[in-house]
Design a protein around this motif. Sequence first.
Motif, PDB file in Angstrom:
ATOM      1  N   HIS A 196       4.681 -10.767  -1.884  1.00 56.78           N
ATOM      2  CA  HIS A 196       4.701 -11.424  -3.199  1.00 56.78           C
ATOM      3  C   HIS A 196       3.978 -12.759  -3.149  1.00 56.78           C
ATOM      4  CE1 HIS A 196       6.630 -13.713  -6.543  1.00 56.78           C
ATOM      5  NE2 HIS A 196       6.298 -12.609  -7.177  1.00 56.78           N
ATOM      6  N   HIS A 197       4.150 -13.475  -2.069  1.00 59.53           N
ATOM      7  CA  HIS A 197       3.478 -14.778  -1.916  1.00 59.53           C
ATOM      8  C   HIS A 197       1.961 -14.597  -1.796  1.00 59.53           C
ATOM      9  CE1 HIS A 197       2.712 -18.878  -0.637  1.00 59.53           C
ATOM     10  NE2 HIS A 197       2.039 -18.391   0.392  1.00 59.53           N
ATOM     11  N   LEU A 198       1.525 -13.581  -1.050  1.00 59.51           N
ATOM     12  CA  LEU A 198       0.094 -13.369  -0.814  1.00 59.51           C
ATOM     13  C   LEU A 198      -0.650 -12.890  -2.059  1.00 59.51           C
ATOM     14  CD1 LEU A 198       0.298 -11.640   2.659  1.00 59.51           C
ATOM     15  CD2 LEU A 198      -0.838 -13.826   2.178  1.00 59.51           C
ATOM     16  N   ALA A 199      -0.048 -11.947  -2.771  1.00 57.80           N
ATOM     17  CA  ALA A 199      -0.718 -11.334  -3.932  1.00 57.80           C
ATOM     18  C   ALA A 199       0.345 -10.932  -4.947  1.00 57.80           C
ATOM     19  CB  ALA A 199      -1.542 -10.123  -3.485  1.00 57.80           C
ATOM     20  N   PRO A 200       0.883 -11.895  -5.688  1.00 59.85           N
ATOM     21  CA  PRO A 200       2.052 -11.633  -6.533  1.00 59.85           C
ATOM     22  C   PRO A 200       1.874 -10.508  -7.550  1.00 59.85           C
ATOM     23  CG  PRO A 200       1.236 -13.883  -6.854  1.00 59.85           C
ATOM     24  CD  PRO A 200       0.426 -13.269  -5.779  1.00 59.85           C
ATOM     25  N   ASP A 201       0.822 -10.537  -8.322  1.00 60.95           N
ATOM     26  CA  ASP A 201       0.643  -9.498  -9.344  1.00 60.95           C
ATOM     27  C   ASP A 201       0.385  -8.136  -8.716  1.00 60.95           C
ATOM     28  OD1 ASP A 201       1.020 -11.365 -11.346  1.00 60.95           O
ATOM     29  OD2 ASP A 201      -1.113 -11.758 -11.596  1.00 60.95           O
ATOM     30  N   TRP A 202      -0.417  -8.115  -7.681  1.00 58.78           N
ATOM     31  CA  TRP A 202      -0.745  -6.862  -7.008  1.00 58.78           C
ATOM     32  C   TRP A 202       0.497  -6.271  -6.344  1.00 58.78           C
ATOM     33  CZ3 TRP A 202      -0.496  -4.826  -2.146  1.00 58.78           C
ATOM     34  CH2 TRP A 202      -1.200  -3.634  -1.941  1.00 58.78           C
ATOM     35  N   ALA A 203       1.195  -7.077  -5.534  1.00 57.98           N
ATOM     36  CA  ALA A 203       2.337  -6.576  -4.759  1.00 57.98           C
ATOM     37  C   ALA A 203       3.436  -6.017  -5.655  1.00 57.98           C
ATOM     38  CB  ALA A 203       2.901  -7.685  -3.870  1.00 57.98           C
ATOM     39  N   THR A 204       3.740  -6.717  -6.724  1.00 54.54           N
ATOM     40  CA  THR A 204       4.852  -6.281  -7.576  1.00 54.54           C
ATOM     41  C   THR A 204       4.493  -5.086  -8.450  1.00 54.54           C
ATOM     42  OG1 THR A 204       4.270  -7.950  -9.227  1.00 54.54           O
ATOM     43  CG2 THR A 204       5.953  -8.551  -7.597  1.00 54.54           C
ATOM     44  N   SER A 205       3.218  -4.716  -8.488  1.00 50.32           N
ATOM     45  CA  SER A 205       2.830  -3.522  -9.249  1.00 50.32           C
ATOM     46  C   SER A 205       2.668  -2.296  -8.349  1.00 50.32           C
ATOM     47  CB  SER A 205       1.524  -3.781 -10.013  1.00 50.32           C
ATOM     48  OG  SER A 205       0.441  -3.918  -9.108  1.00 50.32           O
ATOM     49  N   GLN A 206       2.903  -2.461  -7.056  1.00 47.85           N
ATOM     50  CA  GLN A 206       2.750  -1.344  -6.128  1.00 47.85           C
ATOM     51  C   GLN A 206       4.029  -0.517  -6.051  1.00 47.85           C
ATOM     52  OE1 GLN A 206      -0.349  -0.642  -4.809  1.00 47.85           O
ATOM     53  NE2 GLN A 206      -0.688  -2.271  -6.306  1.00 47.85           N
ATOM     54  N   PRO A 207       3.921   0.794  -6.189  1.00 52.55           N
ATOM     55  CA  PRO A 207       5.114   1.641  -6.111  1.00 52.55           C
ATOM     56  C   PRO A 207       5.902   1.454  -4.810  1.00 52.55           C
ATOM     57  CG  PRO A 207       3.264   2.897  -6.972  1.00 52.55           C
ATOM     58  CD  PRO A 207       2.717   1.558  -6.531  1.00 52.55           C
ATOM     59  N   LEU A 208       5.218   1.221  -3.693  1.00 56.43           N
ATOM     60  CA  LEU A 208       5.928   1.038  -2.421  1.00 56.43           C
ATOM     61  C   LEU A 208       6.800  -0.212  -2.461  1.00 56.43           C
ATOM     62  CD1 LEU A 208       6.476   1.963   0.471  1.00 56.43           C
ATOM     63  CD2 LEU A 208       4.466   0.632   1.176  1.00 56.43           C
ATOM     64  N   GLY A 209       6.283  -1.295  -3.014  1.00 53.31           N
ATOM     65  CA  GLY A 209       7.067  -2.519  -3.113  1.00 53.31           C
ATOM     66  C   GLY A 209       8.273  -2.351  -4.024  1.00 53.31           C
ATOM     67  N   VAL A 210       8.049  -1.720  -5.163  1.00 58.37           N
ATOM     68  CA  VAL A 210       9.143  -1.486  -6.114  1.00 58.37           C
ATOM     69  C   VAL A 210      10.211  -0.593  -5.485  1.00 58.37           C
ATOM     70  CG1 VAL A 210       9.736  -0.475  -8.354  1.00 58.37           C
ATOM     71  CG2 VAL A 210       7.664  -1.870  -8.119  1.00 58.37           C
ATOM     72  N   ALA A 211       9.788   0.508  -4.855  1.00 58.25           N
ATOM     73  CA  ALA A 211      10.748   1.432  -4.238  1.00 58.25           C
ATOM     74  C   ALA A 211      11.519   0.757  -3.107  1.00 58.25           C
ATOM     75  CB  ALA A 211      10.016   2.667  -3.717  1.00 58.25           C
ATOM     76  N   THR A 212      10.833  -0.059  -2.335  1.00 59.46           N
ATOM     77  CA  THR A 212      11.501  -0.742  -1.221  1.00 59.46           C
ATOM     78  C   THR A 212      12.533  -1.727  -1.751  1.00 59.46           C
ATOM     79  OG1 THR A 212       9.534  -0.476   0.163  1.00 59.46           O
ATOM     80  CG2 THR A 212      11.101  -2.168   0.829  1.00 59.46           C
ATOM     81  N   LEU A 213      12.182  -2.477  -2.773  1.00 59.21           N
ATOM     82  CA  LEU A 213      13.137  -3.430  -3.346  1.00 59.21           C
ATOM     83  C   LEU A 213      14.313  -2.699  -3.982  1.00 59.21           C
ATOM     84  CD1 LEU A 213      14.431  -5.546  -5.459  1.00 59.21           C
ATOM     85  CD2 LEU A 213      13.246  -6.552  -3.503  1.00 59.21           C
ATOM     86  N   ARG A 214      14.043  -1.604  -4.670  1.00 52.92           N
ATOM     87  CA  ARG A 214      15.142  -0.836  -5.278  1.00 52.92           C
ATOM     88  C   ARG A 214      16.095  -0.294  -4.204  1.00 52.92           C
ATOM     89  NH1 ARG A 214      14.781  -0.365 -10.653  1.00 52.92           N
ATOM     90  NH2 ARG A 214      12.721  -0.527 -11.614  1.00 52.92           N
ATOM     91  N   THR A 215      15.559   0.115  -3.077  1.00 58.67           N
ATOM     92  CA  THR A 215      16.412   0.560  -1.969  1.00 58.67           C
ATOM     93  C   THR A 215      17.265  -0.600  -1.475  1.00 58.67           C
ATOM     94  OG1 THR A 215      14.806   2.242  -1.321  1.00 58.67           O
ATOM     95  CG2 THR A 215      16.426   1.599   0.332  1.00 58.67           C
ATOM     96  N   LEU A 216      16.674  -1.768  -1.372  1.00 58.81           N
ATOM     97  CA  LEU A 216      17.452  -2.943  -0.971  1.00 58.81           C
ATOM     98  C   LEU A 216      18.560  -3.246  -1.976  1.00 58.81           C
ATOM     99  CD1 LEU A 216      14.831  -5.496   0.388  1.00 58.81           C
ATOM    100  CD2 LEU A 216      16.671  -4.383   1.650  1.00 58.81           C
ATOM    101  N   LEU A 217      18.262  -3.082  -3.252  1.00 57.49           N
ATOM    102  CA  LEU A 217      19.293  -3.307  -4.272  1.00 57.49           C
ATOM    103  C   LEU A 217      20.478  -2.373  -4.058  1.00 57.49           C
ATOM    104  CD1 LEU A 217      17.170  -3.755  -7.519  1.00 57.49           C
ATOM    105  CD2 LEU A 217      18.660  -5.470  -6.455  1.00 57.49           C
ATOM    106  N   ASP A 218      20.185  -1.142  -3.676  1.00 60.47           N
ATOM    107  CA  ASP A 218      21.246  -0.157  -3.461  1.00 60.47           C
ATOM    108  C   ASP A 218      22.015  -0.373  -2.160  1.00 60.47           C
ATOM    109  OD1 ASP A 218      20.551   1.083  -5.822  1.00 60.47           O
ATOM    110  OD2 ASP A 218      19.338   2.637  -4.850  1.00 60.47           O
ATOM    111  N   ARG A 219      21.345  -0.870  -1.132  1.00 64.91           N
ATOM    112  CA  ARG A 219      21.943  -0.917   0.200  1.00 64.91           C
ATOM    113  C   ARG A 219      22.361  -2.299   0.669  1.00 64.91           C
ATOM    114  NH1 ARG A 219      17.969   3.203   3.391  1.00 64.91           N
ATOM    115  NH2 ARG A 219      18.364   4.971   2.040  1.00 64.91           N
ATOM    116  N   ALA A 220      21.755  -3.326   0.154  1.00 67.45           N
ATOM    117  CA  ALA A 220      22.038  -4.675   0.643  1.00 67.45           C
ATOM    118  C   ALA A 220      23.338  -5.193   0.051  1.00 67.45           C
ATOM    119  CB  ALA A 220      20.884  -5.606   0.272  1.00 67.45           C
ATOM    120  N   ALA A 221      23.902  -6.140   0.740  1.00 71.59           N
ATOM    121  CA  ALA A 221      25.121  -6.775   0.236  1.00 71.59           C
ATOM    122  C   ALA A 221      24.846  -7.347  -1.157  1.00 71.59           C
ATOM    123  CB  ALA A 221      25.556  -7.887   1.188  1.00 71.59           C
TER     124      ALA A 221
END
Length: 169
Positions: free
Chosen positions: A127-152
Amino acid sequence: MKPAGETRRTAVFGNLLFNAATAAVKIGAAHRAADLLAEARSAAARTMTSVVTEAAIFSPRAVALQEVENLSRSDDPETALRHAATLPALPGQLPAFWEAGHALHIASASVKTRRYDDALHHLDRAHHLAPDWATSQPLGVATLRTLLDRAARRRGPHFAALANAYCAG
């Protein structure tokens, strides 16, 4: 100094090898992908080519990042993380979105190995390196959504800000 035409040809050849390796991973031929990337690594080391143009992105570092990406895609997250941890600072400046893509693949591999704090760190780096690009990538979104489900649940405002950035769409 190499002639410009030779450098361009090497870079295009390297990018073709990247594409072929990605295709090999997608059909489950991880060993073939590794062979193709070994050829790319050899070409990059032999010629010390470092090209960043609209036609091609190729350098020793680009090859190294591509190797990590393919390991991550071939469901070998442990090896991807080990390989990423040993990456030296190689010559060749890469565009921010390439470095951000690398961070997303490391974040994904980190989630697969239940290293949630590491995953969050790499999502933040992307996100720091390429904010608009990173947050529009399906891999980034899927990874964050997994963290939402699994993280404290109580991860704090920084986690909430990243979740908002990646999942707002």
